[in-house]
Structures are given as C-alpha cells and as structure tokens.
Design a protein around this motif. Structure first.
Motif, short mmCIF file in Angstrom:
data_model
loop_
_atom_site.label_atom_id
_atom_site.label_comp_id
_atom_site.label_asym_id
_atom_site.label_seq_id
_atom_site.Cartn_x
_atom_site.Cartn_y
_atom_site.Cartn_z
N TYR A 36 -7.24 0.32 -80.90
CA TYR A 36 -5.99 1.04 -80.55
C TYR A 36 -6.28 2.05 -79.38
N ALA A 37 -7.26 2.62 -79.42
CA ALA A 37 -7.51 3.56 -77.95
C ALA A 37 -7.45 2.77 -76.97
N GLU A 38 -8.24 1.60 -76.95
CA GLU A 38 -8.28 0.59 -75.69
C GLU A 38 -6.96 0.10 -75.10
N TRP A 40 -4.21 1.75 -74.91
CA TRP A 40 -3.52 2.97 -74.53
C TRP A 40 -2.56 2.46 -73.31
N PRO A 41 -3.05 1.63 -72.18
CA PRO A 41 -2.41 1.56 -70.99
C PRO A 41 -1.34 0.49 -71.26
N PHE A 43 0.31 0.22 -73.98
CA PHE A 43 1.49 1.00 -75.01
C PHE A 43 2.13 2.16 -74.05
N ALA A 44 1.16 2.58 -72.89
CA ALA A 44 2.03 3.95 -72.01
C ALA A 44 3.00 3.22 -71.04
N GLY A 96 0.09 -2.75 -67.44
CA GLY A 96 -0.75 -2.22 -68.67
C GLY A 96 -2.16 -2.92 -68.76
N ASP A 99 -4.73 -1.77 -66.40
CA ASP A 99 -5.35 -0.44 -66.41
C ASP A 99 -4.62 0.27 -65.12
#
Length: 191
Positions: A36-38, A40-41, A43-44, A96, A99
């Motif tokens: 999930y942390a990977e 983040w781009p 999702f942002a 996204g 990155d």
C-alpha cells in the motif's frame, strides 16, 4: 437550445471521467503495508485529480444553475472542456505510475491549465449571451481566483520542466485546496 441537455450530458461525462480514474487504482497482489505504501503516487494522483474534476464539476454546476440562454458556441466550448477533462484520467495514471516524473507532471499541469482557459472562455461566452450588463454577467465577473490558479498552474509547468516535478505537484495540490476557501474571503485578502 435548452441548457438541461448540456447539463445532463456534462454530468454524465464527469461521472465517467471519475469512474475511469478509480479503475486505475489496482488492487495489490500482496496486501501488506509495504504494498500500500508503494502505491502512494498512484493514490495521490487519483486524489488530486478527483478533487480537480469535482471542483470543475461544482463550478460548472454553479455556472449553469443561473444560465437562461445557451448558444451553439457555448455547446461546443463546453464539449472542448469535456474533451480536455477526458484526458485527465490518462494523465493521472501516467503521473502516478511513473512516480511524478517531470514530463508526466508537466503534461498533467498543462491539461489543468488548458481546462481553466476553456472554462474562462465558456464563462465569457455565457456572459455575452446574457448581455454584459446582465445580472448573470455581474455575478460571474471578476475571475481573480481563477486567474491566480491559472498563473500558478503555469508556474507548476515551468517548475516541473526545470526538474522539480514534486514541487510542481505540491503547487497543484495547494491550488485545488485553495478552492475550498470561499471566494469572498479570497477577494478580501487580495485587496
């Protein structure tokens, strides 16, 4: 020409744009915190795009709420705005998935800038259709916040081109969040 047809069609396109964007959020194959942390781009990018499309829809809704006259030019400029917005899911996914590389943020900020310009043309056409001294025109005159957003979007394009795409993306986030400040508060701060 009836404004209801334009509103209904436009609302449908906005809904499709948001649906396409959410479909780009892929389920991780290994659902752990790292996976999930990977993401983040991705999702942002989605969150900011959802906010931008939502703000654009709200502006369109407020604009057409008071419209009484629609011309053929208004119809086609509205279609141009929808065309530009229909490219946002592609730009969102590209940004996204890569990155926030410089070219992706530049293209994304460019689309947002073009959308703002097209919206300003739409407002001006509607003001002309209603008469420049009409209550409609008086209600929608003064685009200080819109022009400020356009200027900052163009600044984000330049900042991304020169090699600071993350800073450019942060500027785009701030621009979108600033639209939650009511216009009368923004106008008083400008004076």
């Amino acid at each position: 020409m009836q404004k209801n047809r334009i509103e209904a069609f436009t609302d449908g396109v906005y809904a499709i744009i948001i649906t396409i964007m959410v479909l780009e959020l892929k389920v991780p194959h290994n659902p752990d915190l790292k996976s999930y942390a990977e993401m983040w781009p991705v999702f942002a990018s989605y969150a900011v795009s959802f906010l931008f499309v939502g703000l654009n829809w709200a502006s369109h809704h407020h604009l057409f709420h008071t419209v009484t006259k629609v011309s053929n030019a208004v119809l086609w400029v509205n279609m141009l705005n929808l065309f530009v917005l229909s490219l946002v899911p592609f730009a969102t996914a590209t940004m996204g998935e890569n990155d926030f590389k410089s070219i992706t943020v530049t293209i994304y900020a460019s689309l947002l800038s073009i959308s703002i310009v097209v919206y300003l043309v739409l407002v001006n056409l509607l003001c002309k259709a209603h008469g420049n001294n009409s209550s409609f025109a008086k209600q929608f005159k003064g685009h200080r916040k819109t022009y400020t957003s356009l200027f900052l979007n163009i600044a984000a394009i330049v900042i991304s081109i020169v090699g600071f795409p993350s800073l450019a993306f942060i500027i785009l986030v701030i621009i979108s969040l600033a639209w939650f400040i009511p216009n009368h508060v923004f106008e008083h701060k400008q004076l």
